[in-house]
Scaffold this active site. Structure first.
Site, short mmCIF file in Angstrom:
data_model
loop_
_atom_site.label_atom_id
_atom_site.label_comp_id
_atom_site.label_asym_id
_atom_site.label_seq_id
_atom_site.Cartn_x
_atom_site.Cartn_y
_atom_site.Cartn_z
N ILE A 134 92.07 45.73 104.12
CA ILE A 134 91.06 46.01 105.14
C ILE A 134 90.64 44.69 105.77
CG2 ILE A 134 88.79 47.00 105.59
CD1 ILE A 134 89.20 48.76 103.11
N HIS A 135 90.64 44.64 107.09
CA HIS A 135 90.31 43.41 107.81
C HIS A 135 89.26 43.69 108.88
CE1 HIS A 135 93.70 40.97 106.21
NE2 HIS A 135 94.27 42.14 106.10
N ARG A 136 88.61 42.63 109.33
CA ARG A 136 87.67 42.70 110.44
C ARG A 136 88.47 42.74 111.74
NH1 ARG A 136 83.73 37.89 110.06
NH2 ARG A 136 84.70 36.87 111.85
N ASP A 146 102.07 46.28 101.91
CA ASP A 146 100.72 46.10 101.37
C ASP A 146 99.71 46.70 102.33
OD1 ASP A 146 98.88 44.82 99.39
OD2 ASP A 146 98.20 43.77 101.17
N GLU A 157 78.10 40.58 107.69
CA GLU A 157 79.06 40.58 106.59
C GLU A 157 78.34 40.81 105.26
OE1 GLU A 157 82.16 40.66 106.30
OE2 GLU A 157 83.12 39.88 108.11
N GLU A 203 98.99 48.46 97.22
CA GLU A 203 97.76 49.06 96.69
C GLU A 203 97.65 50.56 96.96
OE1 GLU A 203 97.86 46.08 97.99
OE2 GLU A 203 96.76 44.69 96.71
#
Length: 502
Positions: free
Chosen positions: A171-173, A168, A292, A236
């Site tokens: 997108i992460h911080r 998979d 954010e 994805e």
């Protein structure tokens, strides 16, 4: 916006396409500090979204002279315009949700290519090399002077289920914490990689992970799908393959058992370590993370997993891609997949009635959706509210839904507010659904804000039904104007440009 014949397959070809369309990409050779200054500039140039005013939707911007990082550039705002996203994905702005919906249904799986076909391997830095320091290799900016540290905001995190091998991308911080460590924020219950990490950690093993930065925009948009549209087991990257009608090319990592996107500008290889947590702002003690999507700076998380970096590879003269967390760029990355998910869910239940959906900028692409619904027979009355309930099921982080008729442009805020003012009565057209889990970054979702909220992250979801009752449709006809040949009178006016509403 005129579509040109540049085939987009990576970040550089996307930029070549933008160069053929005036006003979509600007560059500067002025020295810029990646600490707050770079994002401070782009706030005025083209950030948009929920960024503090004044701001605007404008061109993408390339900074060619980044302090402390010779031979590297920083690109910001590539996806910060719906029109620009549509150009790069080969469709119209109002059809983006439909493009993504169809792509999910017709996936094309990624393929692995030899290292010789992977531009991301042109330059290699191993963590065992003397003087290795990711902070010097990757020009990650801060959005503000209060950020917990430099952030990678557009890293395509790729990992695999340690039991099934299913992969998979999300997108992460990612905050740079030391010369070879990144912290990663995984939204509880909302990311597949979180499930993979949980399994690995329970087994006492690290989870191999790659982070690809600077890729085909189709990958960045496709990576933002969430369950139930793309359940666990759905990679994805298949969405990007479907959009391009060509499989995404992957390459095996050098130091960990995982793959990375072969034509990325940068690739970070590492392992999510079991049983290790750090405070996000351990280096700054600001108590804050970064801006954010709701428009507020998120609080620094007190306990975050760590990625131990094993290698950094990149292209020659690499381009670091970044975004402002509260910008229109986030709206498009999160919002267009949201639209596709809603279209897919409602079309299954009631074909032909939902005309279009817009995940509005004011909700960061997550909190608010405008749904354009068509009633054709008396029994359609009430189905518009059923469609809204299905939308909440399709995308759990939605908080507000505004329903409008087919003669209202969902992408034009003035038109939507016109419907709210002339086709809505608060006492009968407001449907509240209290006590439902939403997104944890909404600062109003606390017991201190409302006595009705029992714990942080629980919200009251609301439907605003601004559709005309079917039996009264004849009484709510908009004033009809004569169709004319506008080019006879104003040859240079383009009714399809970015400033045209409708």
């Amino acid at each position: 916006m005129t579509k040109k014949t540049v085939k987009v397959h990576d970040l550089r070809s996307a930029l070549e396409l933008l160069k053929t369309v005036p006003g979509q990409l600007i560059e500067t050779n002025e020295p810029v500090d990646p600490h707050a200054e770079l994002s401070g500039v782009y706030r005025y140039v083209g950030a948009g979204g929920t960024v503090q005013r004044p701001t605007r939707i404008g061109p993408a911007m390339m900074f060619n002279n980044v302090k402390g990082h010779e031979n590297a550039k920083v690109l910001i705002g590539l996806l910060a315009s719906r029109e620009r996203v549509a150009l790069m994905l080969g469709t119209k702005p109002e059809r983006l949700g439909f493009l993504l919906k169809d792509a999910v249904k017709n996936p094309i799986a990624p393929v692995t290519v030899p290292e010789t076909e992977a531009p991301c391997r042109e330059v290699i830095h191993l963590a065992t090399d003397p003087g290795f320091d990711i902070r010097k290799l990757v020009p990650a900016p801060t959005n503000t002077e209060e950020d917990a540290g430099p952030y990678i905001t557009l890293g395509m995190c790729y990992a695999s289920d340690p039991e099934t091998g299913e992969s998979d991308v999300t997108i992460h911080r990612l905050c740079l914490q030391s010369k070879d460590e990144l912290s990663i924020w995984i939204t509880p219950g909302a990311r597949h990689i979180g499930d993979f990490y949980k399994k690995a950690e329970e087994a006492g093993k690290p989870l191999p992970i790659s982070i690809s930065i600077g890729v085909d925009p189709a990958i960045e948009i496709g990576a933002c799908f969430e369950p139930p549209t793309t359940p666990i087991g759905y990679d994805e990257l298949c969405v990007a393959g479907a959009i391009r009608n060509e499989a995404v090319k992957m390459v095996k990592c050098l130091t960990v058992n995982e793959r990375a996107i072969a034509n990325a500008e940068y690739v970070i290889e590492g392992e999510l370590m079991p049983g290790i947590r750090v405070r996000e702002d351990q280096n700054t003690n600001t108590g804050k993370a970064m801006p954010e999507f709701p428009g507020y700076t998120g609080p620094a998380v007190q306990s975050m997993p760590i990625i131990k970096v094993k290698a950094v590879t990149h292209r020659r003269n690499p381009i670091m891609q970044t975004c402002i967390g509260a910008s229109e760029e986030h709206v498009n990355m999160a919002g267009i997949p949201t639209e596709a998910s809603i279209l897919q869910m409602v079309e299954k239940a009631m074909p032909g009635r939902l005309i279009n959906v817009y995940a509005h900028s004011s909700g960061g692409g997550k909190y608010m959706a405008i749904m354009q619904f068509k009633k054709t027979i008396p029994s359609d009355e009430g189905r518009q509210r059923q469609a809204a309930l299905l939308a909440f099921a399709a995308f759990s982080e939605l908080k507000h839904i505004i329903l409008v008729d087919e003669d209202v442009d969902p992408f034009c805020t003035n038109d939507v507010l016109w419907a709210l003012n002339t086709r809505y009565q608060g006492d009968i057209d407001t449907i509240n659904i209290p006590g439902v889990r939403c997104h944890p970054l909404d600062p109003s979702q606390t017991p201190a804000f409302s006595h009705s909220i029992r714990e942080i992250g629980v919200s009251c979801k609301t439907i605003f039904d601004c559709t005309v009752p079917f039996k009264l449709k004849d009484h709510f006809q908009r004033a009809k104007f004569k169709d004319v040949d506008l080019k006879r009178f104003v040859p240079d006016l383009n009714v399809g440009d970015d400033n045209y509403c409708g």
